[in-house]
Scaffold this motif. Structure first.
Motif, PDB file in Angstrom:
ATOM      1  N   LYS A  76       0.837  -1.200   0.000  1.00  0.00           N
ATOM      2  CA  LYS A  76       0.000   0.000   0.000  1.00  0.00           C
ATOM      3  C   LYS A  76       0.871   1.248   0.000  1.00  0.00           C
ATOM      4  CE  LYS A  76      -3.739  -2.235   2.496  1.00  0.00           C
ATOM      5  NZ  LYS A  76      -4.571  -2.240   3.695  1.00  0.00           N
ATOM      6  N   LYS A  78       0.472   5.607   0.029  1.00  0.00           N
ATOM      7  CA  LYS A  78      -0.247   6.873   0.035  1.00  0.00           C
ATOM      8  C   LYS A  78       0.807   7.948  -0.122  1.00  0.00           C
ATOM      9  CE  LYS A  78      -3.704   9.570   2.427  1.00  0.00           C
ATOM     10  NZ  LYS A  78      -4.633   9.626   3.552  1.00  0.00           N
ATOM     11  N   GLU A  94      -2.170  -1.175  -3.642  1.00  0.00           N
ATOM     12  CA  GLU A  94      -3.151  -0.094  -3.536  1.00  0.00           C
ATOM     13  C   GLU A  94      -2.382   1.215  -3.508  1.00  0.00           C
ATOM     14  OE1 GLU A  94      -5.916  -0.512  -0.282  1.00  0.00           O
ATOM     15  OE2 GLU A  94      -6.077  -2.678  -0.598  1.00  0.00           O
ATOM     16  N   GLU A  96      -2.764   5.480  -3.529  1.00  0.00           N
ATOM     17  CA  GLU A  96      -3.543   6.704  -3.441  1.00  0.00           C
ATOM     18  C   GLU A  96      -2.545   7.839  -3.577  1.00  0.00           C
ATOM     19  OE1 GLU A  96      -6.149   9.171  -0.210  1.00  0.00           O
ATOM     20  OE2 GLU A  96      -6.330   6.988  -0.195  1.00  0.00           O
ATOM     21  N   ASN A  98      -0.208  10.327  -6.877  1.00  0.00           N
ATOM     22  CA  ASN A  98       0.138  10.578  -8.267  1.00  0.00           C
ATOM     23  C   ASN A  98       1.418   9.854  -8.644  1.00  0.00           C
ATOM     24  OD1 ASN A  98      -2.040  12.471  -8.443  1.00  0.00           O
ATOM     25  ND2 ASN A  98      -0.757  13.903  -7.315  1.00  0.00           N
ATOM     26  N   VAL A 111      -5.389  -1.488  -7.205  1.00  0.00           N
ATOM     27  CA  VAL A 111      -6.256  -0.328  -7.035  1.00  0.00           C
ATOM     28  C   VAL A 111      -5.377   0.912  -7.140  1.00  0.00           C
ATOM     29  CG1 VAL A 111      -7.768   0.920  -5.455  1.00  0.00           C
ATOM     30  CG2 VAL A 111      -7.863  -1.576  -5.558  1.00  0.00           C
ATOM     31  N   PHE A 112      -5.699   1.816  -8.073  1.00  0.00           N
ATOM     32  CA  PHE A 112      -4.928   3.048  -8.272  1.00  0.00           C
ATOM     33  C   PHE A 112      -5.883   4.221  -8.326  1.00  0.00           C
ATOM     34  CE2 PHE A 112      -2.802   5.858 -11.611  1.00  0.00           C
ATOM     35  CZ  PHE A 112      -2.106   6.598 -10.669  1.00  0.00           C
ATOM     36  N   ASN A 113      -5.804   5.103  -7.327  1.00  0.00           N
ATOM     37  CA  ASN A 113      -6.603   6.315  -7.275  1.00  0.00           C
ATOM     38  C   ASN A 113      -5.647   7.500  -7.261  1.00  0.00           C
ATOM     39  OD1 ASN A 113      -9.328   5.260  -7.058  1.00  0.00           O
ATOM     40  ND2 ASN A 113      -8.656   4.474  -5.082  1.00  0.00           N
ATOM     41  N   GLY A 114      -5.535   8.152  -8.399  1.00  0.00           N
ATOM     42  CA  GLY A 114      -4.630   9.279  -8.514  1.00  0.00           C
ATOM     43  C   GLY A 114      -4.480   9.665  -9.968  1.00  0.00           C
ATOM     44  N   SER A 115      -3.443  10.442 -10.256  1.00  0.00           N
ATOM     45  CA  SER A 115      -3.202  10.829 -11.640  1.00  0.00           C
ATOM     46  C   SER A 115      -1.890  10.209 -12.106  1.00  0.00           C
ATOM     47  CB  SER A 115      -3.155  12.350 -11.779  1.00  0.00           C
ATOM     48  OG  SER A 115      -2.035  12.874 -11.090  1.00  0.00           O
ATOM     49  N   LYS A 139     -12.934  14.701 -15.459  1.00  0.00           N
ATOM     50  CA  LYS A 139     -13.040  13.243 -15.334  1.00  0.00           C
ATOM     51  C   LYS A 139     -12.549  12.612 -16.577  1.00  0.00           C
ATOM     52  CE  LYS A 139     -16.436  13.175 -11.844  1.00  0.00           C
ATOM     53  NZ  LYS A 139     -17.318  12.486 -11.106  1.00  0.00           N
TER      54      LYS A 139
END
Length: 139
Positions: A76, A78, A94, A96, A98, A111-115, A139
């Motif tokens: 993980k 962040k 995972e 979170e 860029n 899981v990739f949440n970012g730019s 979006k």
């Protein structure tokens, strides 16, 4: 055609190739710089700088700003990553934050949440909270 997967990049993962190891259950906070290959399976908070390879195992948890040559992540993260060579996100990673890298591989189950920014050599990512490549509301 069927049954063949593309070969993974030849990143040495022999125990003798890893020069430092933060094991499961351990915690470290601060700034880390290194040469050669480092593996993290514990908790790390801070900043990491290297021109070499950082490997984060499945039990690894990072809250960090990372600038490395290559990142191989199964745990993980962040924070933001700038990699000069490549980033490999391996399940069950995972992320979170860029990522800026010229080469990105992502396995199914990540899981990739970012730019993501990919343009030749990886550019520096701006600091937290600033307007970066992903504009708010898009979006």
């Amino acid at each position: 055609m069927f049954g063949k997967k593309p070969a993974k990049a030849a990143i040495p993962l022999e125990k003798s190739d890893i020069k430092a190891f933060l094991g499961p259950g351990s915690q470290f906070e601060g700034n880390m710089t290194f040469t050669e290959i480092v593996r993290l399976d514990g908790l790390f908070r801070g900043e990491i700088h290297s021109q070499d390879t950082l490997i984060v195992g499945q039990s690894g948890e990072l809250q960090a700003e990372i600038k490395v040559g290559t990142l191989i992540l199964s745990g993980k993260l962040k924070g933001n990553v700038t990699a000069d060579i490549r980033v490999e996100l391996r399940a069950p990673a995972e992320v979170e934050g860029n990522i800026a890298t010229p080469v990105l591989t992502v396995e199914e189950g990540v899981v990739f949440n970012g730019s993501l920014r990919m343009r030749g050599a990886a550019p520096e990512l701006p600091g937290k909270g600033g307007a970066d490549g992903a504009r708010k509301g898009e979006k």
